[in-house]
Design a protein around this motif. Structure first.
Motif, PDB file in Angstrom:
ATOM      1  N   ASP A  41       1.044  -1.314   0.474  1.00  0.00           N
ATOM      2  CA  ASP A  41      -0.151   0.003  -0.081  1.00  0.00           C
ATOM      3  C   ASP A  41       0.787   1.453   0.029  1.00  0.00           C
ATOM      4  OD1 ASP A  41      -2.371   1.951   0.660  1.00  0.00           O
ATOM      5  OD2 ASP A  41      -2.684   1.412   2.163  1.00  0.00           O
ATOM      6  N   PRO A  42       1.065   1.888  -1.214  1.00  0.00           N
ATOM      7  CA  PRO A  42       1.887   2.965  -0.957  1.00  0.00           C
ATOM      8  C   PRO A  42       1.011   4.297  -0.700  1.00  0.00           C
ATOM      9  CG  PRO A  42       0.999   2.459  -3.222  1.00  0.00           C
ATOM     10  CD  PRO A  42       0.046   1.707  -2.796  1.00  0.00           C
ATOM     11  N   TYR A  43      -0.084   4.472  -0.684  1.00  0.00           N
ATOM     12  CA  TYR A  43      -0.680   5.339  -0.399  1.00  0.00           C
ATOM     13  C   TYR A  43      -0.692   5.901   1.456  1.00  0.00           C
ATOM     14  CZ  TYR A  43      -1.711   5.345  -5.073  1.00  0.00           C
ATOM     15  OH  TYR A  43      -1.152   5.477  -6.415  1.00  0.00           O
ATOM     16  N   PRO A  44      -0.528   6.859   1.765  1.00  0.00           N
ATOM     17  CA  PRO A  44      -0.546   7.499   3.077  1.00  0.00           C
ATOM     18  C   PRO A  44      -2.656   7.037   3.248  1.00  0.00           C
ATOM     19  CG  PRO A  44      -0.018   9.549   1.951  1.00  0.00           C
ATOM     20  CD  PRO A  44      -0.104   7.892   1.146  1.00  0.00           C
ATOM     21  N   THR A  45      -2.789   6.686   4.959  1.00  0.00           N
ATOM     22  CA  THR A  45      -4.274   6.818   5.271  1.00  0.00           C
ATOM     23  C   THR A  45      -4.724   8.140   5.140  1.00  0.00           C
ATOM     24  OG1 THR A  45      -4.031   4.286   6.583  1.00  0.00           O
ATOM     25  CG2 THR A  45      -5.846   5.895   6.773  1.00  0.00           C
ATOM     26  N   THR A  46      -5.924   8.561   4.456  1.00  0.00           N
ATOM     27  CA  THR A  46      -6.537   9.243   4.786  1.00  0.00           C
ATOM     28  C   THR A  46      -7.372   9.981   6.273  1.00  0.00           C
ATOM     29  OG1 THR A  46      -6.851   9.248   2.020  1.00  0.00           O
ATOM     30  CG2 THR A  46      -8.778  10.882   3.904  1.00  0.00           C
ATOM     31  N   PRO A  47      -6.442  10.853   6.395  1.00  0.00           N
ATOM     32  CA  PRO A  47      -7.044  10.806   8.222  1.00  0.00           C
ATOM     33  C   PRO A  47      -8.793  11.322   8.263  1.00  0.00           C
ATOM     34  CG  PRO A  47      -5.705  12.720   7.240  1.00  0.00           C
ATOM     35  CD  PRO A  47      -5.738  11.946   6.053  1.00  0.00           C
ATOM     36  N   TYR A  83      -7.123   9.502  14.568  1.00  0.00           N
ATOM     37  CA  TYR A  83      -6.279   8.890  13.451  1.00  0.00           C
ATOM     38  C   TYR A  83      -6.778   7.354  13.014  1.00  0.00           C
ATOM     39  CZ  TYR A  83      -3.244   6.376  16.315  1.00  0.00           C
ATOM     40  OH  TYR A  83      -1.879   5.401  17.496  1.00  0.00           O
ATOM     41  N   ALA A  84      -6.533   7.281  11.740  1.00  0.00           N
ATOM     42  CA  ALA A  84      -7.497   6.246  11.382  1.00  0.00           C
ATOM     43  C   ALA A  84      -6.609   5.601  11.423  1.00  0.00           C
ATOM     44  CB  ALA A  84      -8.512   6.743   9.852  1.00  0.00           C
ATOM     45  N   PHE A  85      -6.878   3.831  10.528  1.00  0.00           N
ATOM     46  CA  PHE A  85      -5.774   2.957  10.208  1.00  0.00           C
ATOM     47  C   PHE A  85      -6.222   2.495   9.477  1.00  0.00           C
ATOM     48  CE2 PHE A  85      -7.363   1.328  13.765  1.00  0.00           C
ATOM     49  CZ  PHE A  85      -7.632   0.233  13.740  1.00  0.00           C
ATOM     50  N   ASP A  86      -6.323   1.648   8.313  1.00  0.00           N
ATOM     51  CA  ASP A  86      -6.722   1.222   7.139  1.00  0.00           C
ATOM     52  C   ASP A  86      -6.604  -0.869   7.358  1.00  0.00           C
ATOM     53  OD1 ASP A  86      -3.880   0.437   5.835  1.00  0.00           O
ATOM     54  OD2 ASP A  86      -4.026   1.688   4.888  1.00  0.00           O
ATOM     55  N   SER A  87      -6.016  -1.227   6.735  1.00  0.00           N
ATOM     56  CA  SER A  87      -6.017  -2.545   6.688  1.00  0.00           C
ATOM     57  C   SER A  87      -5.057  -3.278   6.787  1.00  0.00           C
ATOM     58  CB  SER A  87      -7.139  -3.570   5.489  1.00  0.00           C
ATOM     59  OG  SER A  87      -6.245  -3.244   4.452  1.00  0.00           O
ATOM     60  N   CYS A  88      -4.154  -2.937   6.857  1.00  0.00           N
ATOM     61  CA  CYS A  88      -2.313  -3.141   6.602  1.00  0.00           C
ATOM     62  C   CYS A  88      -2.124  -2.034   8.173  1.00  0.00           C
ATOM     63  CB  CYS A  88      -1.471  -2.142   4.949  1.00  0.00           C
ATOM     64  SG  CYS A  88      -2.029  -2.894   3.994  1.00  0.00           S
ATOM     65  N   PHE A  89      -3.221  -1.432   8.227  1.00  0.00           N
ATOM     66  CA  PHE A  89      -2.612  -1.263  10.015  1.00  0.00           C
ATOM     67  C   PHE A  89      -2.000  -0.270   9.509  1.00  0.00           C
ATOM     68  CE2 PHE A  89      -4.617  -4.420  11.591  1.00  0.00           C
ATOM     69  CZ  PHE A  89      -5.247  -4.292  12.641  1.00  0.00           C
ATOM     70  N   SER A  90      -1.835   0.384   8.692  1.00  0.00           N
ATOM     71  CA  SER A  90      -0.948   2.018   8.218  1.00  0.00           C
ATOM     72  C   SER A  90      -1.433   3.133   8.822  1.00  0.00           C
ATOM     73  CB  SER A  90      -0.699   2.218   6.298  1.00  0.00           C
ATOM     74  OG  SER A  90      -0.611   1.105   6.468  1.00  0.00           O
ATOM     75  N   ALA A  91      -1.445   4.333  10.054  1.00  0.00           N
ATOM     76  CA  ALA A  91      -2.014   5.014  10.281  1.00  0.00           C
ATOM     77  C   ALA A  91      -2.036   6.103   9.754  1.00  0.00           C
ATOM     78  CB  ALA A  91      -1.362   5.448  11.523  1.00  0.00           C
ATOM     79  N   SER A  92      -2.937   6.906  10.000  1.00  0.00           N
ATOM     80  CA  SER A  92      -3.705   8.292   9.099  1.00  0.00           C
ATOM     81  C   SER A  92      -2.643   9.551   9.763  1.00  0.00           C
ATOM     82  CB  SER A  92      -4.978   9.046   9.075  1.00  0.00           C
ATOM     83  OG  SER A  92      -4.814   8.879  10.260  1.00  0.00           O
ATOM     84  N   ALA A  93      -2.477  11.046   9.298  1.00  0.00           N
ATOM     85  CA  ALA A  93      -2.423  11.749  10.645  1.00  0.00           C
ATOM     86  C   ALA A  93      -3.396  12.307  11.320  1.00  0.00           C
ATOM     87  CB  ALA A  93      -1.630  12.989   9.870  1.00  0.00           C
ATOM     88  N   LEU A  94      -2.252  12.810  12.873  1.00  0.00           N
ATOM     89  CA  LEU A  94      -3.650  12.817  13.893  1.00  0.00           C
ATOM     90  C   LEU A  94      -4.474  13.546  13.418  1.00  0.00           C
ATOM     91  CD1 LEU A  94      -0.874  12.318  16.395  1.00  0.00           C
ATOM     92  CD2 LEU A  94      -3.295  11.499  16.167  1.00  0.00           C
TER      93      LEU A  94
END
Length: 665
Positions: free
Chosen positions: A204-210, A278-289
């Motif tokens: 997943d190359p994209y940052p998670t949308t906050p 902050y949000a996190f996706d299925s890869c547990f990649s966190a968005s910005a606070l």
């Protein structure tokens, strides 16, 4: 001539090939396994079978361009072969098979060819959303290609059917640094084959949308802080992390993309808490606070001996749509909340005067944006206007008529821990209004006694209550209301009915005692102990009779027994004698002669009975002794008999009653 020979040779080859296709050997599949081995299968049809000689499987050598024989058999039933030396994972492998039979014109060889499928997979622009899959074409053209995909942790799925030799797959979930595998199968008429699984590395190359902040408010029922936010626009959101403080320490996790509220039970709404999400996706990649947002904390400060209260609160930050105003809501005693003041966003406090008579104030502040579409509530503060020093309790224990019957004795119970300057005694006469009647001085003991001589108990009833002001003289604390016990009499054939008003002082009622005293008696006699407010005295009483009612109750402070009594009620009856006119001595009923008397004294009573010849047949000085119709032990003959009754009434006048009574058989 040379062209004719070449053309004839070409036709002979075509005839031989067509003969093989119609009645010779044909490849059925060329499947590649995970090791790169190729499993070849074929079919053979030729008549007669006895003419079969052998199969020969050949693999094309990429180095020489020639076909090498890799398998031969003379068993017609052997129609499959696994080529374990093929490197079908690195390249597509070409095969040729021949079957030799003996015909009328000599040996005939039929030949068929096939090639393995070699898929390749790669990211489109190195993004996780797209995969490009391509493969080599088959020799057959009457079938279709099927594309199978295996996602991490999921079963194999058919995702496409095509006649092309390529396919672009759209990945609709984030792949967290893992491999996606694809397999290609070809399905045609009498032929099918499949490739091995080929894969590519995806991430997943994209940052998670906050997410976007909503409000931090307080639940008015539970006083818990409640956070809310708008969901992240990222389609692959698994949940949200809640943190608090600076640095932001993990507080809790909310699972689910659209679960966008959180009730915080571990932080008090009476203190300011800064929250971020902050949000996190299925890869547990966190968005910005998110930016921090905080709850509002309301504080109250009362000014001694006034009804002024200063309300202060902290600033609410990051209100969606910009902060516009703060609104102060107050609740007086049991009334509903109402808005009493509105302050601009720059104001963090206000002074408000509480109306007189209010005992308790509840307050909260609401922060709102310009359109009032977003509101954040503060904690609720409670302030008791009685926090100034005042009496904890004050009671009227009872109102009792004194023994002389011309005054009311009052007993009060007060709180000696409060240094009162005095007590106000309120009195009501009859059904009138309560009026401030007296000022009573404070007492060093809890019990205060007061005798009210200014009463007319024969004409009125009286009720009382006591009050005391707090040290600031803002609130008047009032006792219970109590009235005297008022007794009344009623006379009928059943006796004397005594009724009275209920005891309504403080404490618990134990019972009522009804007392009686007749003429000549010096002490009271208890004739009834009961809970209800009425009783009947059916005892024959001669002369004047007096009654009073006493209520026994307990002192609420020490549980001791107390007494309150009514006024004395009495009656003075007229003497009277009722005499029956006939009786039947020989029968069971009505077989005696006994006059009934009211208000007649036992003293100087005499009754004499004579026959028609003037002979005395019965006499007595006991008002309770009847004549049984006998004289000298024998029943007198039927007929009329004369009676003479002499008695003394309770008015001390002598009376004589004469008449006749008939004796019946």
């Amino acid at each position: 001539m040379r062209k004719i020979i070449v053309y004839i040779g070409f036709l002979l080859c075509c005839a031989a090939y067509c003969s093989a296709q119609q009645g010779g050997v044909i490849f059925a599949s060329a499947d590649v396994d995970s090791n790169g081995f190729v499993k070849l299968q074929w079919t053979f049809a030729y008549t007669p079978v006895s003419s079969f000689q052998s199969y020969a499987v050949e693999r094309k050598n990429p180095a020489t361009g020639l076909y090498d024989v890799i398998y031969t058999t003379q068993n017609i039933q052997n129609q499959q072969f696994v080529d374990s030396n093929a490197n079908a994972l690195a390249d597509s492998v070409k095969y040729r098979i021949s079957a030799t039979v003996t015909g009328n014109n000599g040996d005939i060889t039929s030949i068929d060819s096939t090639i393995t499928i070699l898929p390749s997979v790669f990211n489109v622009q190195n993004q996780s959303q797209y995969a490009y899959v391509s493969w080599n074409a088959q020799y057959r053209t009457n079938g279709r290609y099927q594309v199978y995909r295996k996602m991490p942790g999921q079963p194999v799925r058919l995702i496409a059917t095509t006649q092309q030799t390529h396919f672009q797959d759209t990945i609709r979930q984030s792949i967290c640094s893992d491999t996606i595998f694809y397999k290609i199968t070809y399905v045609g008429s009498n032929y099918s084959t499949e490739s091995h699984f080929a894969g590519a590395w995806f991430t997943d190359p994209y940052p998670t949308t906050p997410c976007t902040l909503d409000v931090a408010t307080v639940d008015t029922a539970t006083q818990n802080i409640v956070l809310s936010w708008q969901p992240s626009a990222d389609p692959d959101i698994m949940g949200y992390f809640i943190c608090q403080g600076s640095p932001c320490m993990a507080l809790d996790t909310v699972w689910g993309k659209f679960n966008t509220t959180y009730t915080c039970t571990t932080r008090s709404s009476d203190s300011v808490n800064a929250f971020r999400i902050y949000a996190f996706d299925s890869c547990f990649s966190a968005s910005a606070l998110t930016d921090p947002y905080n709850n509002i904390v309301l504080e109250m400060e009362a000014h001694h001996c006034t009804r002024d209260i200063t309300f202060r609160w902290n600033s609410y930050i990051n209100m969606p749509g910009n902060m516009a105003q703060y609104t102060l809501y107050l609740k007086y005693d049991n009334a509903p909340y109402r808005a009493v003041a509105t302050e601009p966003a720059s104001s963090l406090g206000t002074l408000y005067t509480i109306p007189a008579g209010v005992r308790q104030v509840r307050a909260f502040v609401a922060a709102s944006n310009a359109g009032n579409t977003k509101r954040a509530l503060s904690n609720i503060r409670i302030f008791d206007m009685m926090t100034v020093d005042t009496a904890d309790f004050i009671y009227v224990l009872g109102v009792s008529v004194d023994d002389q019957g011309d005054a009311l004795r009052l007993k009060f119970l007060t709180d000696t821990h409060y240094a009162a300057t005095g007590y106000n005694l309120y009195r009501r006469v009859g059904n009138g209004f309560y009026q401030n009647y007296r000022t009573l001085p404070p007492s060093a003991t809890p019990t205060i006694d007061y005798i009210d001589f200014d009463v007319d108990l024969s004409a009125h009833t009286y009720a009382y209550y006591l009050s005391v002001w707090d040290e600031c003289e803002l609130i008047e604390k009032k006792s219970n209301r109590a009235s005297q016990i008022y007794a009344t009499l009623g006379l009928d054939d059943n006796g004397t009915t005594i009724s009275w008003t209920p005891y309504d002082g403080a404490g618990n009622l134990l019972r009522y005692n009804v007392l009686r005293k007749t003429e000549g008696e010096t002490t009271w006699t208890t004739i009834a102990s009961l809970q209800q407010c009425q009783t009947i005295d059916n005892t024959a009483v001669y002369g004047r009779a007096q009654y009073l009612v006493q209520a026994e109750y307990t002192n609420p402070e020490n549980n001791q027994r107390c007494m309150a009594q009514s006024q004395v009620v009495e009656y003075h009856g007229d003497p009277s004698v009722w005499v029956p006119n006939a009786f039947t001595p020989a029968r069971d009923n009505n077989n005696r002669f006994l006059p009934r008397m009211s208000f007649v004294k036992d003293q100087e009573y005499a009754m004499r009975i004579y026959n028609r010849f003037g002979l005395l047949v019965f006499e007595t000085n006991d008002p309770a002794q009847p004549w049984d119709g006998r004289h000298n032990g024998k029943t007198v003959p039927p007929g009329a008999y004369v009676y003479i009754i002499q008695y003394l009434g309770d008015d001390n006048y002598s009376n004589i009653v004469k008449g006749t009574v008939t004796v019946l058989k």
